[in-house]
Design a protein around this motif. Structure first.
Motif, short mmCIF file in Angstrom:
data_model
loop_
_atom_site.label_atom_id
_atom_site.label_comp_id
_atom_site.label_asym_id
_atom_site.label_seq_id
_atom_site.Cartn_x
_atom_site.Cartn_y
_atom_site.Cartn_z
N MET A 64 0.64 -1.45 -0.01
CA MET A 64 0.19 -0.25 0.10
C MET A 64 0.73 1.20 -0.50
N GLU A 65 1.92 1.48 0.71
CA GLU A 65 2.66 2.26 1.12
C GLU A 65 3.92 2.16 0.22
N ARG A 66 4.20 1.10 -1.09
CA ARG A 66 4.24 1.47 -2.87
C ARG A 66 3.81 2.35 -3.64
N GLU A 67 2.33 2.22 -3.47
CA GLU A 67 1.19 2.45 -3.92
C GLU A 67 1.34 3.78 -4.03
N ARG A 68 0.76 3.87 -2.79
CA ARG A 68 0.85 5.78 -1.98
C ARG A 68 2.21 6.62 -3.00
N LEU A 69 3.46 6.14 -2.33
CA LEU A 69 4.51 6.47 -3.31
C LEU A 69 4.58 7.01 -4.22
N ASP A 70 3.69 5.31 -5.48
CA ASP A 70 4.00 5.79 -6.83
C ASP A 70 3.24 6.91 -6.97
N GLY A 71 2.01 7.10 -7.03
CA GLY A 71 0.49 8.18 -7.11
C GLY A 71 1.36 9.08 -7.13
N VAL A 72 1.98 9.73 -5.27
CA VAL A 72 2.73 10.99 -5.68
C VAL A 72 3.84 11.61 -6.66
N GLN A 73 4.35 10.14 -6.31
CA GLN A 73 5.68 10.10 -7.44
C GLN A 73 4.78 10.28 -9.02
N SER A 74 3.61 9.98 -9.29
CA SER A 74 2.96 10.48 -10.45
C SER A 74 2.46 11.95 -10.63
N GLU A 75 1.80 12.08 -9.77
CA GLU A 75 1.03 13.62 -9.73
C GLU A 75 2.12 14.63 -9.84
N HIS A 76 3.88 14.12 -9.08
CA HIS A 76 4.61 14.75 -8.91
C HIS A 76 5.55 14.71 -10.34
N GLU A 77 5.42 13.81 -11.06
CA GLU A 77 5.76 14.32 -12.50
C GLU A 77 4.92 14.72 -13.27
N LYS A 78 3.03 14.85 -13.51
CA LYS A 78 2.73 15.81 -13.81
C LYS A 78 2.88 16.97 -13.86
N GLY A 79 2.66 17.32 -12.76
CA GLY A 79 2.80 18.55 -12.00
C GLY A 79 3.90 18.99 -12.92
N VAL A 80 5.43 18.30 -12.94
CA VAL A 80 6.40 19.44 -13.56
C VAL A 80 6.23 19.27 -14.75
N ALA A 81 6.03 18.46 -15.46
CA ALA A 81 5.32 18.33 -16.80
C ALA A 81 4.37 19.51 -17.11
N MET A 83 4.05 22.37 -15.31
CA MET A 83 5.03 23.76 -15.56
C MET A 83 6.05 23.67 -17.00
N ARG A 84 6.75 22.51 -16.92
CA ARG A 84 7.44 23.13 -17.89
C ARG A 84 6.50 23.29 -19.26
N ASP A 85 5.53 22.47 -19.52
CA ASP A 85 4.38 23.14 -20.21
C ASP A 85 3.94 24.50 -20.83
N VAL A 86 3.30 24.86 -19.56
CA VAL A 86 2.81 26.80 -18.36
C VAL A 86 4.50 27.45 -19.29
N ASN A 87 5.31 26.67 -18.56
CA ASN A 87 7.10 27.63 -18.59
C ASN A 87 7.00 27.95 -20.10
N GLU A 88 7.17 26.45 -21.02
CA GLU A 88 7.36 26.89 -22.93
C GLU A 88 5.82 27.35 -23.72
N ARG A 89 5.28 28.20 -23.01
CA ARG A 89 4.21 28.59 -23.05
C ARG A 89 4.09 29.68 -22.84
N ALA A 90 4.57 30.20 -22.10
CA ALA A 90 5.20 31.66 -21.94
C ALA A 90 6.01 32.53 -21.69
N LEU A 91 7.32 31.02 -22.05
CA LEU A 91 8.42 31.82 -22.76
C LEU A 91 8.49 32.31 -24.39
N THR A 92 7.25 31.34 -25.04
CA THR A 92 7.20 31.39 -26.84
C THR A 92 5.99 32.61 -27.04
#
Length: 135
Positions: A64-81, A83-92
């Motif tokens: 269960m802890e692995r599943e929770r951490l995988d979810g947290v990591q996935s959400e973090h990766e989505k957030g980073v992606a 933010m990267r997309d927003v940043n690229e659009r802002a730079l454009t």
């Protein structure tokens, strides 16, 4: 002779009774040892069942802890992606704005240069004003 045999027989009977008593004591001891062994086996089985249950519970918690951490990591990766997309659009957008401002500046500079060519020098305006006052 009969007395000796009688005493011998009596002694053998006593010895036989002693051996029977020792045998009974031995049987009782074997029974106690078997009962102790049985209780020990039961206690060990109980302990093994508890340990297996605890191990199962810990494996489940770990899963269960692995599943929770995988979810947290996935959400973090989505957030980073994101933010990267927003940043690229802002730079454009910023680059396009910069280009537009650069074109506007260049157009304004051309306009200023054009106006300078059509303007009467300030000295000429003063002379005209002085001549108009004299008249």
């Amino acid at each position: 002779d009969d007395r000796v045999r009688g005493k011998e027989l009596e002694r053998l009977q006593e010895r036989a009774e002693d051996l029977v008593a020792q045998m009974e004591e031995g049987k009782a001891e074997v029974f106690r040892v078997q009962e102790d062994a049985k209780r020990s086996r039961e206690a060990l089985r109980d302990e093994l069942r508890r340990a297996e249950a605890e191990a199962h519970e810990l494996r489940e918690k770990l899963r269960m802890e692995r599943e929770r951490l995988d979810g947290v990591q996935s959400e973090h990766e989505k957030g980073v992606a994101h933010m990267r997309d927003v940043n690229e659009r802002a730079l454009t957008v910023a680059a396009k704005r910069e280009e537009a401002l650069q074109r506007r500046c260049e157009a304004a500079e051309r306009q200023v240069e054009g106006l300078r060519g059509t303007c009467v020098p300030e000295e000429a305006l003063r002379q005209r004003d002085e001549e108009a006052r004299r008249e």
